[in-house]
Scaffold this active site. Structure first.
Site, PDB file in Angstrom:
ATOM      1  N   LYS A 178     131.693  47.514-169.780  1.00 55.17           N
ATOM      2  CA  LYS A 178     130.435  47.036-170.369  1.00 55.17           C
ATOM      3  C   LYS A 178     129.552  48.270-170.542  1.00 55.17           C
ATOM      4  O   LYS A 178     128.720  48.594-169.698  1.00 55.17           O
ATOM      5  CB  LYS A 178     129.794  45.982-169.463  1.00 55.17           C
ATOM      6  CG  LYS A 178     128.788  45.149-170.189  1.00 55.17           C
ATOM      7  CD  LYS A 178     128.588  43.812-169.529  1.00 55.17           C
ATOM      8  CE  LYS A 178     127.369  43.092-170.066  1.00 55.17           C
ATOM      9  NZ  LYS A 178     127.295  42.981-171.517  1.00 55.17           N
TER      10      LYS A 178
ATOM     11  N   TYR B 233     126.261  48.939-168.095  1.00 61.22           N
ATOM     12  CA  TYR B 233     125.153  48.053-167.733  1.00 61.22           C
ATOM     13  C   TYR B 233     125.637  46.645-167.422  1.00 61.22           C
ATOM     14  O   TYR B 233     126.794  46.303-167.680  1.00 61.22           O
ATOM     15  CB  TYR B 233     124.098  48.029-168.845  1.00 61.22           C
ATOM     16  CG  TYR B 233     124.427  47.147-170.026  1.00 61.22           C
ATOM     17  CD1 TYR B 233     125.291  47.573-171.029  1.00 61.22           C
ATOM     18  CD2 TYR B 233     123.872  45.877-170.136  1.00 61.22           C
ATOM     19  CE1 TYR B 233     125.593  46.759-172.100  1.00 61.22           C
ATOM     20  CE2 TYR B 233     124.170  45.053-171.218  1.00 61.22           C
ATOM     21  CZ  TYR B 233     125.029  45.503-172.194  1.00 61.22           C
ATOM     22  OH  TYR B 233     125.327  44.683-173.252  1.00 61.22           O
TER      23      TYR B 233
ATOM     24  N   LEU C 111     135.626  41.376-173.292  1.00 59.86           N
ATOM     25  CA  LEU C 111     134.994  41.449-171.976  1.00 59.86           C
ATOM     26  C   LEU C 111     135.323  40.148-171.246  1.00 59.86           C
ATOM     27  O   LEU C 111     135.254  39.063-171.839  1.00 59.86           O
ATOM     28  CB  LEU C 111     133.472  41.593-172.120  1.00 59.86           C
ATOM     29  CG  LEU C 111     132.710  41.697-170.792  1.00 59.86           C
ATOM     30  CD1 LEU C 111     132.932  43.075-170.150  1.00 59.86           C
ATOM     31  CD2 LEU C 111     131.215  41.468-170.992  1.00 59.86           C
TER      32      LEU C 111
ATOM     33  N   GLU D  27     135.996  38.346-179.589  1.00 55.23           N
ATOM     34  CA  GLU D  27     134.743  37.838-179.014  1.00 55.23           C
ATOM     35  C   GLU D  27     133.600  38.074-179.979  1.00 55.23           C
ATOM     36  O   GLU D  27     133.766  38.752-181.002  1.00 55.23           O
ATOM     37  CB  GLU D  27     134.469  38.529-177.668  1.00 55.23           C
ATOM     38  CG  GLU D  27     134.340  40.040-177.778  1.00 55.23           C
ATOM     39  CD  GLU D  27     134.190  40.739-176.433  1.00 55.23           C
ATOM     40  OE1 GLU D  27     133.814  40.086-175.451  1.00 55.23           O
ATOM     41  OE2 GLU D  27     134.422  41.966-176.380  1.00 55.23           O
TER      42      GLU D  27
HETATM   43  N1  PDD Z   1     126.483  40.280-173.021  1.00 57.84           N
HETATM   44  N2  PDD Z   1     131.271  39.826-174.607  1.00 57.84           N
HETATM   45  C1  PDD Z   1     130.369  40.797-174.845  1.00 57.84           C
HETATM   46  C2  PDD Z   1     130.697  41.861-175.834  1.00 57.84           C
HETATM   47  C3  PDD Z   1     129.150  40.795-174.152  1.00 57.84           C
HETATM   48  O1  PDD Z   1     128.266  41.784-174.366  1.00 57.84           O
HETATM   49  C4  PDD Z   1     128.880  39.753-173.238  1.00 57.84           C
HETATM   50  C5  PDD Z   1     127.596  39.708-172.440  1.00 57.84           C
HETATM   51  C6  PDD Z   1     129.830  38.758-173.032  1.00 57.84           C
HETATM   52  C7  PDD Z   1     129.618  37.623-172.057  1.00 57.84           C
HETATM   53  O2  PDD Z   1     129.595  38.068-170.723  1.00 57.84           O
HETATM   54  P1  PDD Z   1     128.807  37.268-169.582  1.00 57.84           P
HETATM   55  O3  PDD Z   1     129.249  35.866-169.672  1.00 57.84           O
HETATM   56  O4  PDD Z   1     129.267  37.919-168.337  1.00 57.84           O
HETATM   57  O5  PDD Z   1     127.329  37.411-169.855  1.00 57.84           O
HETATM   58  C8  PDD Z   1     131.023  38.826-173.731  1.00 57.84           C
HETATM   59  C9  PDD Z   1     125.258  40.337-172.275  1.00 57.84           C
HETATM   60  C10 PDD Z   1     124.592  39.019-172.142  1.00 57.84           C
HETATM   61  C11 PDD Z   1     124.394  41.427-172.869  1.00 57.84           C
HETATM   62  O6  PDD Z   1     124.934  42.271-173.559  1.00 57.84           O
HETATM   63  O7  PDD Z   1     123.203  41.467-172.601  1.00 57.84           O
END
Ligand code: PDD
Length: 297
Positions: A149, A31, A206, A182
Site C-alpha cells: 500500500k 500508508y 490489495l 480492483e
Molecule cells: N484504500 N484496493 C486499493 C487499491 C485500495 O487503495 C484500497 C483502500 C482497497 C481496500 O482496502 P481496505 O478494505 O483495507 O480499505 C483496495 C484506502 C481506503 C485509501 O486509499 O485511502
C-alpha cells in the site's frame, strides 16, 4: 487540529515535511487508511500488520514497535477529540539527498492525520455509483505489487482521471492478462446465479481488510463465495455489483459502461451484516481494552 509528526503532536499549520523527503520526491513510502467508530479504530491490528508488511516489502524499517505505533495513533485521535474519524498513517523513506538509494535517508518520516469522518451522501448508498472498466491496466504484481500500500498511486490516479472524464465515480482495472483486479481505492465484488465472486489475490490486488470481512460474513450467511480469475464480461453479466473499502464499507454499483444493476438483496444484506460486525467489534474493544480506547493511556 493536531498532527502526529515523528513522535510529536504538532498543530497542523506546523506539520511540514521536507522537500527532500523521498516520499515527496519519489513516492517512496507506505500508508494505511483507518476508520474510527465511536472512538474505536476498526480492525487496528489488521491495518498495523498490513503497514508493517508493506514496509517489509519495500525494505523500510518503521522506527516504532507495533504497540508504540498503536498508542500514537490513539493519542492523535484523542488529541483531536474525535469519535468518528478518518485516520491516515503514513511512513515515508524520510529526508535525504537526491537519488533513489534508500540509504540516503537515515530516518523515516512518520505522520498520523486524524480528521472528522465526513459521511458519504446517503443517496449514493440508495442509488449506487457508476463504474467504468478502465483502459489503464493495474500494475503487474511482478512490477509494483498492489499488496504494497504505497505512496506511489499514479497507476490508480490515471484510472480515476479516466473515470472522471467518463462521468463515472470509480474505475475497475484489468491486469495485463485482461482479468478483473480492483478499483482505484477499493475491492470489487459481483453476484450472479447464487454465487458471490471477487478477484483472487493472484490477480494482483490489495488484500483489502473490508474485502476479507465481507468474505467471512458472506460465508457466515451461508453464501457461496468464489475468489478467482474473471473478465470484464463477468461483471457486465452480473446481477449485483458492489465495491468495498474501509471508508465506503459496502457501496452498491448501479451501472458500468455496458450494464445496469439493481441494488439487490445480497448487497443490502452484506452491508447490514458489515454494520453489525462494526458494532460488535466496537463493543468488544470497549469491554476488553478500556485503557486503549479510553482517554487514560
Ligand atoms: N484504500 N484496493 C486499493 C487499491 C485500495 O487503495 C484500497 C483502500 C482497497 C481496500 O482496502 P481496505 O478494505 O483495507 O480499505 C483496495 C484506502 C481506503 C485509501 O486509499 O485511502
Amino acid at each position: 487540529m493536531y498532527v502526529y509528526l515523528n513522535g510529536k503532536l504538532v498543530p497542523s499549520k506546523e506539520a511540514s515535511v521536507s522537500v527532500f523527503d523521498h516520499g515527496f520526491l519519489y513516492g517512496d513510502g507506505i500508508y494505511e487508511t483507518m476508520r474510527v467508530y465511536d472512538g474505536v479504530i476498526f480492525k487496528l491490528d489488521e491495518h498495523i500488520k498490513r503497514l508493517y508488511r508493506s514496509a517489509s516489502l519495500i525494505g523500510l524499517t518503521i522506527p516504532l514497535e507495533t504497540d508504540a505505533l498503536k498508542i500514537s495513533v490513539y493519542e492523535t485521535l484523542i488529541a483531536n477529540s474525535l469519535r468518528n474519524a478518518y485516520l491516515r498513517l503514513t511512513v515515508s523513506r524520510g529526508r535525504g539527498a537526491l537519488g533513489l538509494n534508500p540509504e540516503l535517508c537515515p530516518e523515516p518520516t512518520v505522520v498520523i492525520i486524524a480528521q472528522k469522518f465526513k459521511e458519504y451522501p446517503k443517496t449514493l448508498y440508495q442509488n449506487g455509483i457508476s463504474m467504468i472498466v478502465s483502459s489503464i491496466r493495474r500494475n503487474l504484481k511482478e512490477a509494483i505489487n498492489p499488496q504494497i500500500k504505497s505512496l506511489n498511486f499514479l497507476n490508480n490516479i490515471l484510472a480515476r482521471i479516466e473515470a472522471k472524464r467518463a462521468g463515472a465515480y470509480e474505475a475497475i482495472m484489468l491486469n495485463a492478462n485482461g482479468e478483473l483486479t480492483e478499483g482505484t481505492v477499493c475491492n470489487v465484488f459481483f453476484y450472479k446465479s447464487g454465487v458471490l465472486y471477487t478477484p483472487s489475490l493472484e490477480c494482483g490486488i490489495l488484500d483489502g481488510i473490508t474485502r476479507g470481512t465481507i468474505i467471512d460474513l458472506a460465508i457466515r450467511e451461508y453464501m457461496k463465495v468464489k475468489e478467482g480469475r474473471f473478465t470484464k464480461e463477468d461483471i457486465y453479466s452480473a446481477e449485483e455489483v458492489f465495491i468495498t473499502n474501509t471508508t465506503l464499507e459496502v457501496m452498491p454499483v448501479s451501472k458500468t459502461d455496458k450494464s445496469e444493476y439493481n441494488i439487490g438483496n445480497v448487497t443490502k444484506l452484506l452491508h447490514k451484516a458489515y454494520r453489525k460486525e462494526v458494532n460488535a467489534y466496537v463493543a468488544d474493544v470497549k469491554a476488553e481494552e478500556p485503557s486503549i480506547w479510553g482517554l487514560n493511556i
